[in-house]
Write a protein that holds these residues in place. Structure first.
Motif, mmCIF file in Angstrom:
data_model
loop_
_atom_site.group_PDB
_atom_site.id
_atom_site.type_symbol
_atom_site.label_atom_id
_atom_site.label_comp_id
_atom_site.label_asym_id
_atom_site.label_seq_id
_atom_site.Cartn_x
_atom_site.Cartn_y
_atom_site.Cartn_z
ATOM 1 N N SER A 167 -6.401 2.300 8.447
ATOM 2 C CA SER A 167 -5.910 3.299 7.487
ATOM 3 C C SER A 167 -7.083 3.889 6.721
ATOM 4 C CB SER A 167 -4.928 2.652 6.513
ATOM 5 O OG SER A 167 -5.612 1.710 5.710
ATOM 6 N N TRP A 178 -2.784 7.837 11.317
ATOM 7 C CA TRP A 178 -2.467 7.598 9.902
ATOM 8 C C TRP A 178 -2.471 8.935 9.157
ATOM 9 C CZ3 TRP A 178 -1.351 3.136 7.261
ATOM 10 C CH2 TRP A 178 -1.567 1.905 7.928
ATOM 11 N N SER A 200 -2.720 7.311 3.687
ATOM 12 C CA SER A 200 -2.414 5.964 4.192
ATOM 13 C C SER A 200 -0.983 5.539 3.951
ATOM 14 C CB SER A 200 -3.341 4.905 3.567
ATOM 15 O OG SER A 200 -4.670 5.275 3.666
#
Lengths: 569, 448
Positions: free
Chosen positions: B17, B56, B60
């Motif tokens: 992420s 992603w 995030s």
């Protein structure tokens, strides 16, 4: 009647033809009147033809241009005065002619030598000319060939250029062709896409859709805004602002860089001025010094001016001035350095060069040494590595060891084989020797017996008791029996045959094989060696015995000598 | 260096992420989200089809999973695991899918590049962008996420559209002077757009944000041209790798070439260090070949390797490309600047086992790494001047100005490292093999 006028041609030696031949011979002949011709000349005029002669002479004289003698014969008498005058004139004429002739001769000689000289020079020049012509033709030939070469190369170049151009044009034409084709295909593709799009939109068999549990908030948390022209303007503004800020940052960094560089240049200039100031410069009686000092003072002035200026001044002139002054200073510094360098090299040329050279040599030597040491260390390292690495490699080490032992084994086997062979040989020889020794023993015994018998017989012969010992003779007959068998082996013993024919051959026919005793025992029986000794030198002993036996005569003392001598063996 | 245990993945889909806290991997149709530090599974999602692409969102919070075969995109939320979102492109098909920088829009490129559909997660609305160009890199976002540049092709001509990502407002639309646009890339300061032509023509154009042509650069004609382009992180330099095995560096002030880096077959530059990877096979004693050893000790069959410094002049192994094929394996195919702008790593395709590292301060060759197999992947540490590379064997290699090191991945069975990437903090590497991933924790000061 007067004698016929002699044509002058009849007169030898004189030629008075009008065309005077200029051959020396004739000249000479005309110059010198041989005395012998006098008699001929006297033939010209005689008593009878005086008047004719006079007439002739008048004629000739007239033709020569002299006043005629007009020798009119006054009753046949000649006026001597006239004749003498005439003669004198003729002589004058002759002298003149001679002088002219002399001159002409000298002239002729001169001309001849000139001519010769000219001829020689002519020849030489001709040769030179020939030579030059040949050279010229050679050069022409060379030039022609070079021209030819140039032409061919130029042609090559031209053809290459043409080819390059051709290829380029080919490439460009192909490129356009490909472009055209690609465009065509693209258009077709677009059409297909349009059609496909249309079909898909129309059909709507499977709607494109989005399902979501719930709406997601914007990442920045704000509400969405409508698209209006104000928004558009805002976007434009933002874009320009971004660009402007970027430009500004860039400009700022550039200005900073610029100012830093300017500062550096200023410092450099100051330093250069300081270096070139009159205190530091060596006193040189050179005109350049004045200019240097001038320039230095100038520089100082400049420095004074500049120091007050702000560094951010960026106008064109100031920048130019700065760069120019820097350049000037730099040039001065360079020339100064060059001067110093030349000074240094002049002053200390002698030993400086030497010491530099020495220094360099020293450096070279040290470098070499260093290299060698490095190599040595490297080698040591390698060996050490090998040493250390090989024990780790047990398997291969064991293998190697195996190899070595194997090698050794092989070698040992070989040696063993050789040894056994030798042993066998030795055995054989020993066998032979023992045989021989035994035989020898036997023979010796027999010989001893015979000797004893012989001595006995001798002794007995010397005594009156002869017939009693006769039967004793037959006893040793067996031992001394002449063997009909030729024993090749003991042919070396014929010298032993001396007195009696019965000793012709010492061979004892051995019908039955004799059990061979050991050599030591044999020797001992033969008293060749003392009891305690082993058979170390058996062969030599054998040899010794044989040789001795060979050479011995029936002299007992010799044999006994043999026995005594061989005992210490 | 420590290595984590091995996890499964498919399709090389493994992403960290953006905030560095989570690691997401796809295993067929499942999406596994783990905590990066503990590697514990935090979330598990199931998609409708094997996932082809996973990404992603920038904050995030969301992950998109695209399934191209079925034309579906599913979006998952980390905050609300039971939130779901499904985007169906219908019969139009799906070729690629990506997030927009704000993390709230998804851009789907349909099949045949018919159009780009922009889905909004905030409003469920749809926008279309027509005639996108099908090329190597037709879409690029600025680093700050404000603008998007899109290459279009209409009537056999290339155009570039600049959109404001906020509301997808078309800011600028201008014709590009390329013959056949192959790619575009924003500079890191978002002010300049580099646009380059296909390899048939060496041409790179530099447009400012407002669509003005700033400069154009062409090194040569006729031969195959640009193969790869990279901006330096400070936007100071633009590195162009081409088929003639050279990298040309343009500066941002004059947009003229300041230097070119050549990749010769014989390295004679005295200042460069040539590291050659040398394999050494461990000696196997006969008593080691027990079954126990075979199964447990992986290092039996793996070979150790180390780097040796080769003396100059050094020869570089060259592989001549096939002249009859298109897209020949020659030229600079990969360029990467280090994070601090100090170094540039390049790979020349006809010297596939070598990686060249250039010093950007001195503009000269610094080091050459010669591997035993072709270099597959190399990435710079996001913070430090440290380069990680892999060649498809069981080792991962690290280079830094202090030296380079080769590390065997101590995993049971053999872990063939196919690709790798750094965690955003630069403290660990994620190694990907064909079916697995493994994390490698790199200490900052451990360098030989």
């Amino acid at each position: 009647c007067p004698p016929p006028l002699l044509t002058l041609s009849h007169i030898s030696g004189i030629s008075m033809s009008p065309s005077r031949q200029n051959s020396h011979h004739s000249l000479h002949s005309t110059m010198v009147l041989p005395k012998t011709s006098y008699s001929v000349i006297s033939a010209f005029c005689t008593e009878e033809n005086i008047s004719q002669c006079i007439a002739y002479i008048n004629q000739e004289v007239c033709s020569l241009g002299l006043t005629g003698v007009s020798l009119e014969s006054e009753s046949g008498g000649l006026s001597a005065v006239l004749v003498l005058n005439l003669l004198y004139e003729v002589l004058q004429l002759q002298r003149r002619a001679q002088r002219a002739l002399h001159e002409l001769e000298t002239q002729q000689l001169k001309n001849g030598s000139d001519l010769e000289h000219l001829q020689h020079s002519n020849c030489r020049l001709k040769d030179q000319l020939e030579h030059t012509r040949r050279e010229n033709s050679g050069l022409h030939e060379g030039e022609r060939q070079l021209q030819l070469k140039i032409k061919t190369l130029q042609n090559c170049l031209k053809s290459e250029k043409e080819e390059v151009q051709k290829l380029q044009s080919i490439i460009s034409s192909r490129a356009t062709q490909y472009n055209h084709d690609t465009k065509r295909k693209e258009r077709e593709c677009t059409k297909l896409k349009e059609r496909l799009n249309q079909l898909l939109m129309d059909k709507r068999d499977k709607k494109l859709s989005i399902e979501m549990s719930n709406y997601v908030g914007r990442s920045d948390g704000k509400r969405g805004l409508w698209k209006t022209s104000k928004m558009e303007a805002r976007h434009e503004g933002e874009m320009y602002r971004a660009l402007l800020s970027d430009y500004e940052t860039r400009q700022r960094s550039l200005v900073l860089e610029n100012s830093e560089l300017k500062k550096v240049l200023q410092h450099m200039k100051k330093d250069m001025i300081a270096i070139l100031s009159p205190k530091n410069v060596c006193v040189q009686p050179e005109p350049a010094d004045d200019s240097l000092e001038q320039a230095v003072s100038e520089g100082e002035e400049e420095a004074g001016d500049r120091s007050r200026e702000s560094l951010e001044q960026s106008c064109e002139q100031a920048r130019e001035q700065l760069t120019n002054s820097i350049r000037m200073q730099w040039r001065k510094l360079k020339s100064h350095m060059e001067r110093l360098d030349s000074q240094v090299s002049l002053e200390r040329e002698g030993d400086e060069v030497m010491s530099r050279k020495e220094h360099e040599d020293e450096m070279q030597r040290m470098r070499l040494e260093l290299q060698q040491c490095k190599e040595f260390i490297h080698m040591q390292q390698q060996l050490l590595q090998q040493q250390l690495s090989s024990p780790c490699d047990e398997e291969t080490a064991a293998l190697l060891n195996d190899c070595y032992t194997l090698e050794e084994k092989e070698r040992l086997k070989e040696e063993w084989r050789l040894f056994s062979e030798q042993k066998r040989n030795f055995e054989r020889e020993r066998k032979n020797f023992t045989e021989a020794a035994i035989r020898l023993g036997h023979e010796r015994k027999a010989f001893e017996e015979d000797r004893a018998v012989w001595l006995k017989t001798q002794f007995l012969n010397m005594t009156p008791f002869v017939d009693r010992k006769r039967p004793a003779l037959s006893e040793p007959h067996g031992a001394l029996a002449v063997s009909t068998e030729p024993e090749a082996k003991l042919q070396s013993t014929p010298p032993l045959v001396t007195k009696s024919q019965s000793y012709s051959v010492f061979s004892t026919p051995k019908a039955a094989p004799v059990k061979m005793p050991s050599t030591a025992d044999l020797y001992r029986t033969l008293h060749l060696i003392p009891e305690s000794r082993g058979h170390g030198k058996c062969a030599s002993g054998e040899m010794l015995t044989k040789s001795r036996l060979r050479n011995c005569s029936t002299d007992c003392s010799v044999i006994s000598l043999v026995r005594d001598e061989s005992s210490p063996v | 260096m420590n290595f984590s245990e091995v996890f499964k993945q498919s399709n090389q889909l493994c992403k960290v992420s953006p905030d560095g806290k989570y690691l997401a991997t796809c295993v067929q149709y499942r999406l596994v989200v783990r905590d990066f530090n503990s590697l514990q599974i935090v979330h598990l999602y199931t998609c409708l089809d094997p996932v082809m692409h996973m990404e992603w969102s920038s904050d995030s919070l969301f992950i998109l999973c695209a399934m191209y075969k079925r034309g579906l995109v599913q979006v998952w939320s980390l905050e609300q695991p039971d939130w779901h979102c499904k985007i169906d492109e219908g019969s139009i098909g799906l070729v690629s899918s990506r997030w927009s920088p704000d993390g709230r829009h998804i851009l789907n490129t349909t099949e045949f590049n018919l159009r780009v559909t922009v889905w909004s997660l905030c409003t469920k609305s749809v926008s279309y962008i027509k005639y996108p160009k099908a090329c190597q890199k037709g879409i690029d976002f600025t680093a700050d996420g404000r603008y998007m540049a899109l290459a279009e092709r209409r009537e056999c001509k290339d155009y570039i559209s600049v959109f404001v990502c906020d509301d997808w407002h078309l800011l600028r639309h201008f014709e590009s002077e390329t013959q056949d646009l192959a790619g575009l890339e924003w500079s890191p300061n978002s002010c300049v757009l580099a646009v380059w032509d296909s390899c048939l023509e060496y041409k790179i154009l530099l447009y400012s944000l407002d669509g003005r042509l700033l400069s154009s650069y062409s090194a040569y004609e006729w031969s195959l041209g640009i193969k790869s382009v990279a901006w330096s992180p400070s936007s100071q330099f633009l590195a162009i790798g081409s088929y003639d095995e050279k990298v040309r560096i343009l500066n941002h002030i004059t947009w003229k070439k300041i230097t070119q880096f050549e990749h010769p077959a014989t390295i004679i530059n005295a200042k460069a260090v040539v590291f050659k990877e040398v394999e050494k096979r461990p000696v196997v004693g006969s008593e080691d070949l027990s079954i126990h050893q075979l199964t447990v000790d992986n290092s039996l069959f793996s070979t150790q390797s180390k780097y040796e410094i080769t003396q100059l002049p050094a020869q570089v192994p060259v592989i001549k490309p096939d002249p009859d094929r298109a897209n020949p394996k020659i030229g600079i195919s990969a360029l990467a600047f280090s994070a601090g702008n100090h170094y540039l790593a390049t790979k020349n395709d006809n010297m596939p086992q070598n990686l060249w590292v250039w010093d950007m301060q001195r503009l000269s060759l610094l080091a050459v790494l010669e591997q035993t197999a072709p270099v597959r992947c190399f990435v710079w540490d996001p913070h430090r001047p440290r380069l990680a590379l892999c060649t498809g064997n069981t080792k991962v290699y690290l280079w830094s100005p202090a030296g380079c090191v080769s590390v065997n991945v101590p995993v049971e069975g053999s872990f063939q490292v196919q690709s790798l990437f750094w965690h955003c903090s630069g403290s660990s590497l994620v190694l990907l093999s064909k079916e697995h991933i493994c994390l490698c924790y790199v200490d900052a000061e451990e360098e030989k």
